[in-house]
Design a protein around this motif. Structure first.
Motif, short mmCIF file in Angstrom:
data_model
loop_
_atom_site.label_atom_id
_atom_site.label_comp_id
_atom_site.label_asym_id
_atom_site.label_seq_id
_atom_site.Cartn_x
_atom_site.Cartn_y
_atom_site.Cartn_z
N ASP A 115 0.94 -1.17 -0.07
CA ASP A 115 -0.04 -0.02 0.07
C ASP A 115 0.85 1.38 0.06
OD1 ASP A 115 -2.03 -1.95 0.17
OD2 ASP A 115 -3.16 -0.83 1.75
N THR A 116 2.05 1.28 0.57
CA THR A 116 2.72 2.30 0.63
C THR A 116 3.64 2.50 -0.33
OG1 THR A 116 3.29 1.97 2.89
CG2 THR A 116 4.81 3.52 1.89
N ALA A 117 3.90 1.77 -1.23
CA ALA A 117 4.79 1.65 -2.45
C ALA A 117 6.16 2.27 -2.10
CB ALA A 117 3.98 2.28 -3.78
N ASP A 118 6.31 3.45 -2.74
CA ASP A 118 7.52 4.23 -2.61
C ASP A 118 7.43 5.17 -1.41
OD1 ASP A 118 9.99 5.56 -2.75
OD2 ASP A 118 9.57 6.52 -4.80
N ILE A 119 7.93 4.73 -0.40
CA ILE A 119 8.08 5.69 1.17
C ILE A 119 8.53 7.12 0.70
CG2 ILE A 119 10.29 5.06 1.54
CD1 ILE A 119 6.85 5.49 3.85
N SER A 130 -0.10 11.54 7.98
CA SER A 130 -1.52 12.28 7.48
C SER A 130 -2.24 11.05 6.55
CB SER A 130 -1.23 13.49 6.97
OG SER A 130 -2.67 14.10 6.50
N TRP A 131 -1.37 10.46 5.56
CA TRP A 131 -1.77 9.54 4.68
C TRP A 131 -2.44 8.32 5.31
CZ3 TRP A 131 0.22 4.57 3.57
CH2 TRP A 131 -0.36 4.28 2.19
N GLY A 153 -7.63 8.64 6.41
CA GLY A 153 -6.34 8.05 5.92
C GLY A 153 -6.55 6.43 5.43
N ASN A 154 -5.42 5.80 5.15
CA ASN A 154 -5.33 4.35 4.83
C ASN A 154 -5.88 3.59 5.62
OD1 ASN A 154 -4.59 1.68 4.15
ND2 ASN A 154 -3.83 2.60 2.15
N ARG A 155 -7.08 2.88 5.92
CA ARG A 155 -7.43 2.20 7.17
C ARG A 155 -6.43 0.91 7.22
NH1 ARG A 155 -8.27 5.68 9.93
NH2 ARG A 155 -9.09 4.37 11.51
N ARG A 156 -6.19 0.38 5.99
CA ARG A 156 -5.56 -1.01 6.29
C ARG A 156 -4.43 -0.72 6.67
NH1 ARG A 156 -6.41 -3.50 0.37
NH2 ARG A 156 -5.25 -1.89 -0.30
N ILE A 157 -3.61 0.32 6.25
CA ILE A 157 -2.22 0.43 6.96
C ILE A 157 -2.34 1.01 8.44
CG2 ILE A 157 -0.13 2.09 6.87
CD1 ILE A 157 -0.28 -0.06 4.66
N ASN A 158 -3.43 1.77 8.77
CA ASN A 158 -3.80 2.25 9.85
C ASN A 158 -3.89 1.13 10.89
OD1 ASN A 158 -5.72 3.30 12.33
ND2 ASN A 158 -4.71 5.13 11.46
N ARG A 159 -4.88 -0.03 10.40
CA ARG A 159 -4.82 -1.05 11.30
C ARG A 159 -3.60 -2.07 11.70
NH1 ARG A 159 -5.54 -6.49 10.02
NH2 ARG A 159 -6.86 -7.74 11.39
#
Length: 200
Positions: A115-119, A130-131, A153-159
């Motif tokens: 999901d982050t791809a290129d940090i 924020s993302w 924000g991205n709920r999957r990353i947040n989880r």
């Protein structure tokens, strides 16, 4: 991206496992006084019902359904094991060291990478926060300085980051030390936890 597809598949298997285990628990509540403990493996579930011999028709059906669900759970566990093995290799092939962090498994590492791809596209850690929804929001009232977590924000990353924070708090990690320091500085448990999410 292959990593993202496999991460989605692994997430789906995790949800299926939880659903199947919940159904097993409901049947065990009917078959065994008091039911079973929350965290239950397929082998443990088999052991609990191994000696059951219900005399009534309903009990016999419940036992048969429980056995079928245990078989489904075993099949899901095999798929999860295979998926984790493949994800572990893919994460390693990406040159990532995420799994070296405390209790970060291949599924979480794959989700972060996919999901982050290129940090570097975020530029700063604040933009990344924020993302993914971990940037604390101002929730001040009068003289009280308070912050809360964003619901955006991205709920999957947040989880994933939430799970990382919870695991850190359960162990003597840098995150736990930071949390304790915030508490000692006058922050509430919720506020200190909010800062941990942002730190993670």
């Amino acid at each position: 991206m292959a990593l993202g597809l496999l991460a989605d598949r692994r997430d789906g298997l995790g949800r299926s496992r939880t659903e199947t285990l919940n159904r097993i628990h409901r049947l065990l509540l009917e078959l065994i006084p008091g039911g079973a403990k929350k965290f239950l493996s397929a082998m443990q579930a088999r052991g609990l019902i191994a000696d059951l011999r219900p005399n009534d028709p309903v009990g016999r059906v419940q036992l048969r359904l429980a056995l079928e669900l245990i078989e489904e759970l075993e099949a899901i566990d095999r798929k999860i094991k295979a998926a984790d093995k493949e994800l572990r290799q893919l994460v390693s092939d990406h040159g990532s060291t995420l799994m070296e962090l405390h209790d970060i498994g291949p599924s979480s590492a794959a989700r972060l990478l996919a999901d982050t791809a290129d940090i570097h596209r975020f530029g700063t850690r604040d933009r990344f926060a924020s993302w993914n929804g971990t940037a604390p929001l101002d929730a001040c009232s009068g003289d009280q300085q308070r912050h809360r977590l964003s619901r955006a924000g991205n709920r999957r990353i947040n989880r994933v980051l939430h799970i990382m924070a919870v695991v850190q708090l359960r162990n003597r990690t840098a995150g736990r030390v930071y949390y304790d320091a915030r508490k000692a500085g006058g922050k509430t448990s919720m506020e200190a936890n909010t800062h941990i999410h942002g730190l993670t």
